[in-house]
Design an enzyme around this catalytic site. Structure first.
Site, PDB file in Angstrom:
ATOM      1  N   CYS A   1      10.063  20.018  25.021  1.00 42.18           N
ATOM      2  CA  CYS A   1      11.252  19.168  24.932  1.00 42.18           C
ATOM      3  C   CYS A   1      11.859  18.828  26.289  1.00 42.18           C
ATOM      4  CB  CYS A   1      12.303  19.816  24.030  1.00 42.18           C
ATOM      5  SG  CYS A   1      12.850  21.435  24.565  1.00 42.18           S
TER       6      CYS A   1
ATOM      7  N   GLU B   1      18.505  21.624  18.441  1.00 45.64           N
ATOM      8  CA  GLU B   1      17.802  21.462  19.713  1.00 45.64           C
ATOM      9  C   GLU B   1      16.743  20.378  19.530  1.00 45.64           C
ATOM     10  OE1 GLU B   1      14.562  23.950  22.158  1.00 45.64           O
ATOM     11  OE2 GLU B   1      16.418  25.055  21.796  1.00 45.64           O
TER      12      GLU B   1
END
Length: 469
Positions: free
Chosen positions: A277, A243
């Site tokens: 993110c 990720e």
């Protein structure tokens, strides 16, 4: 750092508050010899099926852990704020999500099931019955990031425990304390220590652990550069989930209620000072409205309270390290020098804080337009045609979550269909997430899918039985 043991090269890692660099706590680092021992024990646990923890025990442990976390919620929220710089108001939300995530893992164990496979679809398969069952994949190594120091650990470690995998977890060096408490809570809840090990170590030692052939699954949350590099070095047979970050785009369409969307955009862009993110970074607006939208964002940004995350009034905390302030300052200055209009911010407030910043029309080749800022910076661009906006939104090597603001169903569906993203939010910011939804990056932004149930699936493997009657 101080020596931990005269006969051991391990050291103590000191943890500081990223706002004022004051001491928060410390954790011992471990050397390869200890990690090697942990890996060998974990592998032997997995190989000996008599030692596997039955589902009812895993459920009981996870449920008890959720209770223990809730009992220590205030302590954990303060710890998150102290070591990670996340404002207390948001740290409390993170703890609540962590509790929900652990409970969800316990619940999802009942969904780790196989299925019947029809065999008599052809004559060759007739006279047989077949079914699948789920087994743990093996030893899991989880390496995590700093920005959600408790909930990211929950998303990597609790699914491994739920799936029946031994797990070694290495948190970010900036924020190991929340992880350490979580692992201690799992042990207190009844999980034998050998099933979950907390590790802090040097970079080279960590890489050696990740690439060890005894590792069946590698879970990574962090930068794309590091994640892809580590994936390229994994031992044959090691599966992984990566990720990474994004450069999240938001498209505002003509019919959108601009005033109503402002709180959402401000939260999505400046939550945790942009260190998320899927933080709102690129906003594409109709050209005749772009400047007004940038000024409205600036007015909201100027009201945000920047300070020490442990203060109740703080809305934007520090960046995780002073050098990150240097980097954000450099990127913003580069964009302004290249022609971007600085609407607000654009300055450091101290060694560890940067003012919430809004830029109008930075060049498309500026770093703030093509790379993840991971800081409190929102860029606004004008467009003449929505197809042009979608094309620009899709032009990067990063693709994670995106959003569109509109009252027009056709436009909403067009954005859903054409934006290159794993999730498209309609009339909400790009950083929206609940812990049971799939969460993943495309292209350079990641590999495989996060989210509790999805991670448990990745950490399990199917076995089929075929019985000839």
């Amino acid at each position: 750092m101080a020596d931990l043991d005269k006969n051991n090269t391990a050291e103590t890692l000191d943890v500081v508050n990223p706002y004022d660099q004051t001491y928060v706590g410390s954790v011992p680092t471990v050397t390869w010899d200890k990690i090697d021992e942990y890996l060998e024990t974990a592998q032997q646990l997995f190989k000996d099926r008599k030692q596997w923890l039955p589902a009812f025990k895993r459920i009981s442990i996870l449920k008890k852990a959720a209770v223990l976390i809730s009992q220590r919620a205030d302590e954990l929220a303060l710890l998150i704020a102290s070591e990670g710089g996340k404002p207390l108001v948001d740290a409390r939300v993170e703890v609540a999500r962590a509790i929900d995530g652990v409970e969800l893992c316990a619940k999802e164990i009942s969904a780790l099931t196989g299925k019947q496979i029809p065999m008599d679809l052809t004559e060759a398969g007739a006279g047989r019955i077949a079914f699948t069952s789920k087994e743990p994949i093996g030893v899991v190594v989880a390496v995590s990031a700093f920005n959600h120091p408790l909930n990211l650990i929950v998303h990597q470690v609790a699914p491994a425990i739920a799936a029946g995998c031994p797990v070694l977890v290495k948190p970010a060096r900036d924020t190991p304390l929340s992880c350490q408490v979580f692992v201690d809570i799992m042990h207190e809840a009844g999980l034998p220590p050998q099933w979950c090990r907390f590790i802090t170590c040097e970079t080279s030692t960590c890489e050696r652990m990740i690439t060890d052939p005894r590792v069946a699954f590698f879970s990574f949350i962090g930068s794309a550069k590091i994640g892809w590099m580590l994936r390229s070095k994994l031992a044959p047979g090691t599966r992984c989930a990566l990720e990474h970050g994004g450069v999240a785009p938001v498209i505002i369409e003509e019919s959108a209620d601009i005033a109503a969307m402002m709180p959402s955009l401000l939260k999505g862009g400046f939550y945790h000072s942009g260190q998320v993110c899927v933080s709102v970074q690129r906003i594409f607006a109709p050209r005749d409205k772009a400047e007004a939208i940038a000024k409205m964002l600036a007015a909201g940004a100027e009201k945000l309270v920047v300070g020490n995350a442990i203060d109740e009034t703080t809305e934007c905390g520090p960046l995780i390290r002073p050098k990150e302030v240097d980097r954000v300052e450099e990127w913003v200055n580069e964009a302004v020098a290249a022609g971007a209009t600085l609407v607000t911010g654009g300055k450091r407030l101290g060694d560890t804080t940067y003012a919430p910043t809004v830029l109008l029309e930075p060049p498309v080749d500026a770093k703030v337009s093509k790379m993840e800022v991971f800081g409190p910076v929102i860029c606004v661009y004008g467009y003449d045609d929505i197809d042009q906006a979608i094309a620009q939104a899709n032009s990067l090597d990063y693709a994670f979550q995106a959003s569109v603001f509109t009252k027009n169903l056709d436009v909403a569906m067009k954005a859903i269909q054409e934006l290159d993203a794993t999730a498209v939010m309609v009339n909400d910011h790009t950083a929206f997430r609940v812990d049971w939804m799939p969460f993943a990056g495309r292209k350079h932004s990641g590999y495989n899918t996060g989210g509790i149930a999805y991670t448990m699936h990745d950490m399990s493997q199917d076995k089929m039985a075929v019985i000839k009657l």
